[in-house]
Scaffold this active site. Structure first.
Site: not given
Ligand code: S3P
Length: 427
Positions: A93, A166, A314, A341, A345
């Site tokens: 993601g 986020s 996380d 996620k 979860r």
């Molecule tokens: C992350 C942000 C988080 C986290 C992901 C890594 C990042 O996601 O859950 O594992 O590196 O910016 P979200 O921005 O969707 O909350």
């Protein structure tokens, strides 16, 4: 995979590099002028997806998986070339959303796709602000998920009020903001991890943070850097909890990133009565690191809600395991994001904890866990979610009987040597 029983965990461990910082080092290194050298890079499949995508856009990246050093020969803000074929983000993601911020400003179109999990994750949350800035998207799936095509455009600065806390959304907009015709700001309901802001500063970008708002001024250039990636607190979390809930244990996890936007797990451990100490606290390019020592503790339930949620998002799967071993009730609220996620979860944790005999009630924004009863072995469907597999390797190691984790090798996403490292501490 059949999980080994855990007892008397002892020793020191160095966990692999931070996933969020590793991704960002590839992206900013690619956009910088000169060669960026990274040490402590995470060799997880997600970060390798980021490398592969930027290589596909003409960046030369030398990755040495033996010593975790990466050299990125940056080509400047306007040096990316149109990829031949699809940009495959795998399970990541972070690659999808952060890279989309960069793609939004390129003078070419790109197709982005990933695995079955990525194809279910919401991308409307980046499509909306990036379209407002001037990019356009063609969604090739229903519900604004991958695969999609981004047509890069001339971007305008925006002041965006994000509906979600986020860092991926914030970072996508800030990366696009590097190319905009004016200042871009993002305001979040709660502050999310700030690794992009800290790394922007290192690369010479004018970035300001105030409260939950980050503001970037368009950049003329980024200058290559040396980046030392600290150990990932999200990976350390499994050993923190294992050390607390396994009888007769004491573990030190060395050189862990304890950025205050990521350290919610430490706060929760303290709230639950854990014996946890930090030593050798240092600052590494704005990212604080420390050694974390934990010893077996008798834990009690607590309420986890509000602005701490993004600081431990996380870690909620392993926190739920910790709650199952704590006396009393733990309530996790305000964590709707768990549903989108790598797996849902809330569902997957509740189903698997229930299968082990834990009293757990899924709610719309979290879980209610009544802990303190012994856990029984079960077959755990990881749903190919790395954090589910690692959480149940700890829970299963302390349950009576033989726990089997399906698709256990999905830990490769963020922690390829997880099972070996856990076995080493288990005397
Ligand atoms: C992350 C942000 C988080 C986290 C992901 C890594 C990042 O996601 O859950 O594992 O590196 O910016 P979200 O921005 O969707 O909350």
């Amino acid at each position: 995979m059949i999980i080994s029983h855990l007892s008397n965990l002892h020793g020191e461990i160095i966990v692999p590099g931070d996933k969020s910082i590793s991704h960002r080092s590839i992206m900013l290194g690619s956009l910088a002028e000169g060669t960026t050298e990274v040490t402590g890079f995470l060799q997880g499949a997600d970060c390798l997806s980021s490398i592969a995508c930027f290589e596909k856009m003409g960046i030369e990246i030398e990755n040495n998986p033996i010593n975790n050093m990466v050299k990125i020969r940056g080509k400047g803000l306007h040096g990316l070339t149109a990829p031949a074929g699809v940009l495959d983000v795998g399970n990541s993601g972070t690659t999808t959303r952060l890279m989309s911020g960069i793609l939004a400003a390129q003078p070419f179109s790109s197709k982005v796709d990933g695995d079955a999990s990525i194809r279910k994750r919401p991308m409307g949350r980046i499509m909306t602000p990036l379209s407002e800035m001037g990019a356009s998207f063609e969604s090739l799936a229903t519900d604004k998920c991958a695969p999609f095509i981004i047509h890069g455009g001339k971007l305008h600065g925006i002041a965006y009020n994000s509906p979600v806390a986020s860092a991926q959304v914030k970072s996508a907009i800030l990366l696009a903001g590097l190319y905009a015709d004016g200042v871009t700001s993002v305001t979040e309901p709660y502050l999310s991890r700030n690794h992009t802001e800290l790394m922007f500063e290192e690369f010479g970008v004018d970035i300001k943070s105030q409260g939950t708002t980050a503001t970037v001024t368009p950049a003329n250039k980024l200058t290559a850097q040396h980046i030392h990636v600290p150990g990932d607190i999200s990976s350390a979390a499994y050993f923190i909890v294992a050390g607390l809930i396994t009888p007769n244990s004491e573990i030190t996890i060395k050189n862990v990133g304890i950025n205050p936007t990521r350290d919610g797990i430490l706060t929760v451990c303290k709230m639950m009565g854990a014996d946890i100490k930090l030593s050798n606290v240092k600052d590494d390019i704005g990212e604080p690191v420390a050694d974390i020592t934990v010893s077996t503790s008798s834990l009690h339930g607590c309420v986890i809600e509000g602005d701490i949620i993004p600081k431990l998002i996380d870690e909620i799967p392993i926190i739920a395991v910790m709650a199952a071993f704590a006396d009393g009730t733990t309530i996790i609220k305000d964590a709707q994001e768990l549903k989108v996620k790598e797996s849902n979860r809330i569902d997957v944790m509740s189903t698997n904890l229930s299968a082990m005999g834990v009293d757990v009630e899924p709610t719309d924004d979290g879980m209610i866990i009544k802990g303190g009863k012994p856990l029984h072995a079960a077959t755990i469907d990881s749903k190919l979610d790395h954090r589910i597999a690692m959480s149940f390797a700890i829970a299963g190691g302390l349950a009576d009987g033989e726990t089997n984790i399906l698709d256990a090798e999905c830990v490769n996403i963020s922690y390829p040597s997880f099972y070996e490292d856990l076995a080493r501490l288990n005397s």
